[in-house]
Enzyme design. Structure first.
Site, short mmCIF file in Angstrom:
data_model
loop_
_atom_site.label_atom_id
_atom_site.label_comp_id
_atom_site.label_asym_id
_atom_site.label_seq_id
_atom_site.Cartn_x
_atom_site.Cartn_y
_atom_site.Cartn_z
CG ASP A 1 -1.99 -1.06 1.16
OD1 ASP A 1 -2.03 -1.80 0.17
OD2 ASP A 1 -2.79 -1.14 2.12
CG ASP B 1 -12.98 -1.67 -1.60
OD1 ASP B 1 -12.46 -2.79 -1.74
OD2 ASP B 1 -12.54 -0.64 -2.13
#
EC number: 5.3.1.16
Length: 243
Positions: A8, A129
């Site tokens: 990330d 998500d």
């Protein structure tokens, strides 16, 4: 089953968040390329990259770091975060990214997702998500009135064959993945599903592998690997059915 070590990116650094909150970032590395190479050396077959700044900004912000990662490894790399137009998809593929993940665009610009599928086939995925079953977009900052299952069926009709499913409540908390929701989504949609969020132990990896027959083909791992709770080679033994 494929294990995807996650990188990330925030301001060019490798970080991990809790439930996607930028104020919860823990920096693990200042060198994304070296981090990717380390995962490859430990046996990784695929690297998962998220441009966190891009997810919030609506356009990529860590392009140079993504190039570093792609050039550092021989294994394929998939990238998501702030990909909202065809030009960005084309650019990422041109710099060597193997697969591009579209997230908010599936809600905000479904025609673009359909066009990307038509142009690039299975090199385009959709990231779904969910927070308490409802889809979250814009860097998880906005929840929309659409269930994960509804969106999965919609993107399937556009030509998408594979999705990344993240349960936001589990992300970065080492609390275990939402196995029930992940398996249900795979069965209901008929799509290939990569599980994300909360995979934190070898037992979790075995549990995700047990969903392979439902269509779950992989698991993304972040904090558990960085914190040392799971060693990647051990995870790969289970994922490959060698344990």
């Amino acid at each position: 089953m494929i294990i995807f070590p996650a990188i990330d990116l925030k301001e060019g650094q490798c970080v991990r968040l809790i439930e996607g909150r930028m104020d919860s970032a823990t920096v693990y590395s200042h060198d994304p390329g070296s981090t990717a190479r380390a995962w490859e050396e430990q046996g990784a077959e695929f690297i998962h990259v998220v441009d966190l700044d891009g997810a919030f900004a609506g356009q990529p912000r860590n392009r140079e770091s993504i190039i570093q990662i792609v050039q550092a490894v021989r294994v394929p790399v998939q990238v998501g975060g702030g990909v909202r137009d065809l030009e960005t998809v084309a650019d990422l593929l041109a710099i060597g990214v193997n697969r591009v993940i579209l997230g908010s665009a599936a809600i905000l610009n479904p025609d673009m997702v359909a066009e990307a599928c038509q142009r690039y086939g299975d090199r385009v995925l959709v990231g779904i998500d969910a927070r308490d079953g409802m889809v979250a977009i814009q860097g998880w900052g906005e929840t929309v009135q659409r269930t994960a299952q509804d969106l999965a069926l919609e993107v399937k009709s556009m030509g998408i064959t594979r999705i990344v499913f993240t349960d936001i409540r589990r992300d970065g908390k080492l609390s275990g993945p939402n196995l029930a929701a992940t398996g249900e989504l795979a069965r209901a949609s008929g799509l290939k599903v990569i599980a994300s969020g909360g995979v934190s132990s070898l037992e979790d990896i075995q549990a995700v592998k047990d969903l392979e027959s439902d269509g779950v083909e992989g698991a993304i791992m972040g904090k558990a690997l960085y914190a040392g709770a799971v060693k990647l080679p051990d995870a790969l033994v289970i994922a490959r059915g060698e344990g």
